[in-house]
Design a protein around this motif. Structure first.
Motif, PDB file in Angstrom:
ATOM      1  N   ALA A 211     -18.636 -16.560   2.234  1.00  0.00           N
ATOM      2  CA  ALA A 211     -19.993 -17.027   1.953  1.00  0.00           C
ATOM      3  C   ALA A 211     -20.044 -17.977   0.767  1.00  0.00           C
ATOM      4  O   ALA A 211     -21.045 -18.696   0.592  1.00  0.00           O
ATOM      5  CB  ALA A 211     -20.914 -15.828   1.693  1.00  0.00           C
ATOM      6  N   ASN A 212     -18.992 -18.031  -0.039  1.00  0.00           N
ATOM      7  CA  ASN A 212     -19.041 -18.834  -1.266  1.00  0.00           C
ATOM      8  C   ASN A 212     -17.918 -19.867  -1.336  1.00  0.00           C
ATOM      9  O   ASN A 212     -17.513 -20.277  -2.432  1.00  0.00           O
ATOM     10  CB  ASN A 212     -18.973 -17.911  -2.493  1.00  0.00           C
ATOM     11  N   GLU A 213     -17.438 -20.303  -0.173  1.00  0.00           N
ATOM     12  CA  GLU A 213     -16.402 -21.341  -0.172  1.00  0.00           C
ATOM     13  C   GLU A 213     -16.880 -22.610  -0.895  1.00  0.00           C
ATOM     14  O   GLU A 213     -16.118 -23.266  -1.610  1.00  0.00           O
ATOM     15  CB  GLU A 213     -16.012 -21.696   1.275  1.00  0.00           C
ATOM     16  N   HIS A 214     -18.143 -22.954  -0.711  1.00  0.00           N
ATOM     17  CA  HIS A 214     -18.651 -24.189  -1.318  1.00  0.00           C
ATOM     18  C   HIS A 214     -18.582 -24.144  -2.841  1.00  0.00           C
ATOM     19  O   HIS A 214     -18.387 -25.167  -3.499  1.00  0.00           O
ATOM     20  CB  HIS A 214     -20.084 -24.437  -0.862  1.00  0.00           C
ATOM     21  N   LEU A 215     -18.714 -22.951  -3.416  1.00  0.00           N
ATOM     22  CA  LEU A 215     -18.610 -22.848  -4.867  1.00  0.00           C
ATOM     23  C   LEU A 215     -17.195 -23.140  -5.342  1.00  0.00           C
ATOM     24  O   LEU A 215     -16.997 -23.799  -6.386  1.00  0.00           O
ATOM     25  CB  LEU A 215     -19.048 -21.450  -5.318  1.00  0.00           C
ATOM     26  N   ILE A 216     -16.190 -22.652  -4.582  1.00  0.00           N
ATOM     27  CA  ILE A 216     -14.787 -22.931  -4.945  1.00  0.00           C
ATOM     28  C   ILE A 216     -14.505 -24.417  -4.834  1.00  0.00           C
ATOM     29  O   ILE A 216     -13.864 -25.026  -5.708  1.00  0.00           O
ATOM     30  CB  ILE A 216     -13.841 -22.116  -4.054  1.00  0.00           C
ATOM     31  N   ARG A 217     -15.009 -25.018  -3.761  1.00  0.00           N
ATOM     32  CA  ARG A 217     -14.768 -26.453  -3.573  1.00  0.00           C
ATOM     33  C   ARG A 217     -15.433 -27.268  -4.704  1.00  0.00           C
ATOM     34  O   ARG A 217     -14.849 -28.206  -5.243  1.00  0.00           O
ATOM     35  CB  ARG A 217     -15.291 -26.902  -2.214  1.00  0.00           C
ATOM     36  N   GLU A 218     -16.673 -26.886  -5.065  1.00  0.00           N
ATOM     37  CA  GLU A 218     -17.351 -27.604  -6.139  1.00  0.00           C
ATOM     38  C   GLU A 218     -16.635 -27.429  -7.468  1.00  0.00           C
ATOM     39  O   GLU A 218     -16.544 -28.372  -8.280  1.00  0.00           O
ATOM     40  CB  GLU A 218     -18.793 -27.098  -6.255  1.00  0.00           C
ATOM     41  N   MET A 219     -16.108 -26.226  -7.734  1.00  0.00           N
ATOM     42  CA  MET A 219     -15.406 -25.975  -8.986  1.00  0.00           C
ATOM     43  C   MET A 219     -14.126 -26.805  -9.070  1.00  0.00           C
ATOM     44  O   MET A 219     -13.829 -27.429 -10.099  1.00  0.00           O
ATOM     45  CB  MET A 219     -15.071 -24.483  -9.113  1.00  0.00           C
ATOM     46  N   VAL A 220     -13.355 -26.833  -7.961  1.00  0.00           N
ATOM     47  CA  VAL A 220     -12.114 -27.624  -7.948  1.00  0.00           C
ATOM     48  C   VAL A 220     -12.441 -29.102  -8.100  1.00  0.00           C
ATOM     49  O   VAL A 220     -11.780 -29.847  -8.851  1.00  0.00           O
ATOM     50  CB  VAL A 220     -11.308 -27.353  -6.658  1.00  0.00           C
ATOM     51  N   HIS A 221     -13.474 -29.566  -7.393  1.00  0.00           N
ATOM     52  CA  HIS A 221     -13.842 -30.981  -7.445  1.00  0.00           C
ATOM     53  C   HIS A 221     -14.275 -31.385  -8.860  1.00  0.00           C
ATOM     54  O   HIS A 221     -13.916 -32.478  -9.353  1.00  0.00           O
ATOM     55  CB  HIS A 221     -14.970 -31.256  -6.449  1.00  0.00           C
ATOM     56  N   SER A 222     -15.044 -30.509  -9.537  1.00  0.00           N
ATOM     57  CA  SER A 222     -15.532 -30.860 -10.871  1.00  0.00           C
ATOM     58  C   SER A 222     -14.421 -30.843 -11.914  1.00  0.00           C
ATOM     59  O   SER A 222     -14.484 -31.570 -12.913  1.00  0.00           O
ATOM     60  CB  SER A 222     -16.651 -29.897 -11.284  1.00  0.00           C
ATOM     61  N   ARG A 223     -13.420 -30.051 -11.716  1.00  0.00           N
ATOM     62  CA  ARG A 223     -12.340 -29.945 -12.692  1.00  0.00           C
ATOM     63  C   ARG A 223     -11.177 -30.904 -12.396  1.00  0.00           C
ATOM     64  O   ARG A 223     -10.286 -31.065 -13.229  1.00  0.00           O
ATOM     65  CB  ARG A 223     -11.831 -28.497 -12.740  1.00  0.00           C
ATOM     66  N   ALA A 224     -11.142 -31.467 -11.207  1.00  0.00           N
ATOM     67  CA  ALA A 224     -10.042 -32.376 -10.850  1.00  0.00           C
ATOM     68  C   ALA A 224     -10.224 -33.736 -11.539  1.00  0.00           C
ATOM     69  O   ALA A 224     -11.353 -34.158 -11.836  1.00  0.00           O
ATOM     70  CB  ALA A 224      -9.983 -32.560  -9.345  1.00  0.00           C
ATOM     71  N   GLY A 225      -9.126 -34.429 -11.748  1.00  0.00           N
ATOM     72  CA  GLY A 225      -9.193 -35.750 -12.342  1.00  0.00           C
ATOM     73  C   GLY A 225      -9.706 -36.788 -11.340  1.00  0.00           C
ATOM     74  O   GLY A 225      -9.839 -36.522 -10.138  1.00  0.00           O
ATOM     75  N   SER A 226      -9.987 -37.960 -11.842  1.00  0.00           N
ATOM     76  CA  SER A 226     -10.518 -39.020 -10.974  1.00  0.00           C
ATOM     77  C   SER A 226      -9.514 -39.435  -9.907  1.00  0.00           C
ATOM     78  O   SER A 226      -9.893 -39.772  -8.781  1.00  0.00           O
ATOM     79  CB  SER A 226     -10.910 -40.231 -11.828  1.00  0.00           C
ATOM     80  N   ILE A 227      -8.204 -39.405 -10.266  1.00  0.00           N
ATOM     81  CA  ILE A 227      -7.182 -39.791  -9.285  1.00  0.00           C
ATOM     82  C   ILE A 227      -7.156 -38.803  -8.141  1.00  0.00           C
ATOM     83  O   ILE A 227      -7.078 -39.194  -6.956  1.00  0.00           O
ATOM     84  CB  ILE A 227      -5.793 -39.884  -9.952  1.00  0.00           C
ATOM     85  N   MET A 228      -7.253 -37.462  -8.449  1.00  0.00           N
ATOM     86  CA  MET A 228      -7.229 -36.437  -7.404  1.00  0.00           C
ATOM     87  C   MET A 228      -8.463 -36.552  -6.509  1.00  0.00           C
ATOM     88  O   MET A 228      -8.368 -36.427  -5.291  1.00  0.00           O
ATOM     89  CB  MET A 228      -7.165 -35.031  -8.021  1.00  0.00           C
ATOM     90  N   ARG A 229      -9.564 -36.879  -7.135  1.00  0.00           N
ATOM     91  CA  ARG A 229     -10.777 -37.013  -6.323  1.00  0.00           C
ATOM     92  C   ARG A 229     -10.694 -38.268  -5.435  1.00  0.00           C
ATOM     93  O   ARG A 229     -11.128 -38.267  -4.293  1.00  0.00           O
ATOM     94  CB  ARG A 229     -12.010 -37.091  -7.235  1.00  0.00           C
ATOM     95  N   TRP A 230     -10.110 -39.367  -5.999  1.00  0.00           N
ATOM     96  CA  TRP A 230     -10.008 -40.628  -5.239  1.00  0.00           C
ATOM     97  C   TRP A 230      -9.067 -40.489  -4.061  1.00  0.00           C
ATOM     98  O   TRP A 230      -9.312 -41.006  -2.980  1.00  0.00           O
ATOM     99  CB  TRP A 230      -9.533 -41.735  -6.185  1.00  0.00           C
ATOM    100  N   THR A 231      -7.975 -39.690  -4.254  1.00  0.00           N
ATOM    101  CA  THR A 231      -6.989 -39.519  -3.191  1.00  0.00           C
ATOM    102  C   THR A 231      -7.341 -38.378  -2.249  1.00  0.00           C
ATOM    103  O   THR A 231      -6.677 -38.173  -1.226  1.00  0.00           O
ATOM    104  CB  THR A 231      -5.601 -39.252  -3.795  1.00  0.00           C
ATOM    105  N   GLY A 232      -8.361 -37.593  -2.587  1.00  0.00           N
ATOM    106  CA  GLY A 232      -8.746 -36.457  -1.734  1.00  0.00           C
ATOM    107  C   GLY A 232      -7.913 -35.214  -1.941  1.00  0.00           C
ATOM    108  O   GLY A 232      -8.021 -34.253  -1.171  1.00  0.00           O
ATOM    109  N   LEU A 233      -7.041 -35.247  -2.994  1.00  0.00           N
ATOM    110  CA  LEU A 233      -6.199 -34.070  -3.248  1.00  0.00           C
ATOM    111  C   LEU A 233      -7.031 -32.855  -3.684  1.00  0.00           C
ATOM    112  O   LEU A 233      -6.616 -31.711  -3.486  1.00  0.00           O
ATOM    113  CB  LEU A 233      -5.159 -34.405  -4.314  1.00  0.00           C
ATOM    114  N   ASP A 234      -8.200 -33.110  -4.299  1.00  0.00           N
ATOM    115  CA  ASP A 234      -9.041 -31.966  -4.714  1.00  0.00           C
ATOM    116  C   ASP A 234      -9.491 -31.145  -3.506  1.00  0.00           C
ATOM    117  O   ASP A 234      -9.534 -29.919  -3.546  1.00  0.00           O
ATOM    118  CB  ASP A 234     -10.241 -32.461  -5.511  1.00  0.00           C
TER     119      ASP A 234
END
Length: 421
Positions: A211-234
C-alpha cells in the motif's frame, strides 16, 4: 432515645390459635371457681364433694399463680405496678444486648461459620442446578428471579453504575500489568502460540509495503542525485528495494528458520523477560496503563461494559429460562457438569465460598449485632411484648392449664392425707 411503635405486622397480630388457647386457659380457671363455689355450698351432702372442693380450690390457686407468672413476664397483672412484674418490657434493652451478643458469640464467629460451611457442598449444589435447571424447584427459581430483578431495578443505577465502574477502574489500577503480560507472552512462546502472531505480523508488513510503494519511490527519488534521476537509476533502485523487501517477507512467512524470524522470536523472548524483571520497562508500561485509564475513550468503553452487563443481568433475572438457552445456557450447563465431576475445581469454589462467608462474618458480624440490638432497643414496650408473646405461642397458655390441673391434683392429695390422718 425515642421509642417508636413499630408498624403492626402479621407477626404482631394475635394468631387465632393463641386466642383460643387463652380462652381455654381462662375458661378452665373460671370453671374451677364455679366448681369450688358449688362444692363448698353442697359438700355436707356427701363426703366425695370434699375431694371435688379440694381439687377446685387448689386448681384455682395453681391457675391463678401461673396466670400471674405468665402475665408478669410481659406486663403488670391487672395493670398494678407490682414489683418484679412486666419483666421483659423493663429489661428489653438488656435483653437486646444479651440477644445480640448471643448471636455474635454463637452464630457470627468465624470459627462457627467455617465449621458450618465445611459441611456444605455449594459447588455440587450449583453444579446440579446449572446442569439441569428445569428439574429444580420452579417456585424457588421464579421467586429468586423476581427478587433479583426487583432488586436490580430498585437500586440507584447512577450510583450503582458509578460504584461498579469505579471498582473496575480501581481493580485495573491495582494490577501490576507488566509481569502479567510478560508471563502470558512467555507461556505463549513456550507452547509455540506466538507463531500465528509472527505470521500475522509478516502478512501485515507485506500489505503495508504494497500500500505504500509510492512512498518508497518518492523517498528514493528525493534522495537520489540529479544524474541518477536523469538516467532513471532512481526508479530502478526503488524497484529493487521493493522487490527485495517483498522477497524477504515471503521468505520469513514460509521459512520458520529464517534468520530474521528467529531474531523476531528472540526479541519476543527478551520482551517477555524484561516485562517481568526490568523495573524501567515495568514503569513505562504502568505509566501507559494509567494514561489509558484516564483516556475518555476508555472511560466510555467502561460505561458501555457496565450497561451491557446490567442489561444482561436484568434479562437473566426476568426470564432465566430464555437467558439460559442458546450458547450461554449450554456453556452454563457444561460448567455445571464440570462442577460435579471435577472435585479439584469444586473444592476450590467451596473453599472460596467458605472464606467469603468467614470474611463476611469477620467484617460485618459486629454490624449485624448492632443492627439487632439497636432495632430491639428502638421498639416500644407494646411491640416487643406482642412479638415475643406471639413467638412463644400457645405454650404459655399450656403452662396456665397445666398449673390449674396439677394444682387440683395436689389439692386432692393433700385433702386425702388430711382425711386419713
Amino acid at each position: 432515645m425515642t421509642k417508636l411503635r413499630a408498624p403492626l405486622s402479621s407477626s404482631e397480630a394475635v394468631p387465632a390459635p393463641l386466642r383460643r388457647m387463652r380462652l381455654v386457659a381462662t375458661g378452665l380457671l373460671v370453671a374451677m371457681a364455679a366448681i369450688f363455689l358449688l362444692a363448698r355450698a353442697f359438700d355436707h351432702l356427701h363426703p366425695a364433694l370434699g375431694y371435688v372442693r379440694a381439687f377446685a380450690e387448689a386448681a384455682m390457686v395453681g391457675g391463678l399463680a401461673d396466670w400471674f407468672a405468665v402475665t408478669a413476664l410481659f406486663r403488670h397483672p391487672l395493670h398494678l405496678p407490682i414489683p418484679h412484674t412486666a419483666i421483659i418490657p423493663r429489661n428489653k434493652d438488656r435483653i437486646a444486648s444479651t440477644l445480640a451478643q448471643f448471636l455474635r458469640d454463637n452464630f457470627l464467629t468465624p470459627k462457627v461459620v467455617a465449621r458450618r460451611m465445611q459441611r456444605l457442598d455449594i459447588a455440587a449444589a450449583a453444579g446440579r442446578w446449572l446442569a439441569n435447571p428445569v428439574h429444580g424447584d420452579g417456585r424457588i427459581g421464579r421467586g429468586a428471579s423476581r427478587l433479583a430483578a426487583d432488586f436490580l431495578e430498585s437500586l440507584d443505577q447512577e450510583r450503582l453504575g458509578g460504584m461498579a465502574k469505579g471498582a473496575i477502574a480501581a481493580r485495573l489500577r491495582a494490577i501490576d500489568i507488566a509481569p502479567l503480560l510478560g508471563q502470558a507472552l512467555g507461556a505463549a512462546i513456550a507452547k509455540d502460540r506466538h507463531l500465528p502472531l509472527l505470521d500475522g505480523m509478516t502478512r501485515w508488513a507485506a500489505r503495508a509495503l504494497d500500500a505504500n510503494e509510492h512512498l518508497i519511490r518518492e523517498m528514493v527519488h528525493s534522495r537520489a542525485g540529479s544524474i541518477m534521476r536523469w538516467t532513471g537509476l532512481d526508479e530502478t533502485l526503488a524497484n529493487k528495494i521493493i522487490e527485495g523487501l517483498e522477497k524477504l517477507l515471503v521468505e520469513m512467512n514460509e521459512d520458520p528458520g529464517h534468520p530474521l524470524r528467529l531474531k523476531a522470536e528472540e526479541g519476543l523472548e527478551r520482551l517477555a523477560y524484561d516485562l517481568q524483571h526490568k523495573p524501567e520497562l515495568r514503569e513505562r508500561v504502568e505509566a501507559f496503563k494509567l494514561e489509558m485509564l484516564e483516556n475518555q475513550a476508555f472511560q466510555r468503553w467502561i460505561d458501555g461494559l457496565w450497561e451491557t452487563s446490567r442489561a444482561a443481568l436484568l434479562r437473566l433475572a426476568r426470564d432465566p429460562g430464555k437467558a439460559l438457552g442458546g450458547k450461554m445456557g449450554e456453556t452454563l450447563r457444561q460448567f455445571g457438569v464440570t462442577l460435579q465431576e471435577d472435585r479439584k475445581l469444586a473444592d476450590t469454589i467451596n473453599r472460596f465460598a467458605r472464606r467469603s462467608a468467614v470474611g463476611a462474618a469477620t467484617d460485618y458480624g459486629d454490624g449485624i449485632v448492632r443492627l439487632v440490638s439497636d432495632t430491639i432497643k428502638g421498639w416500644d414496650a407494646q411491640t416487643i411484648t406482642g412479638r415475643l408473646e406471639n413467638a412463644v405461642g400457645r405454650d404459655l397458655q399450656y403452662i396456665r392449664i397445666n398449673g390449674t390441673l396439677v394444682g387440683g391434683l395436689v389439692g386432692v392429695l393433700i385433702h386425702t392425707v388430711d382425711t386419713l390422718l
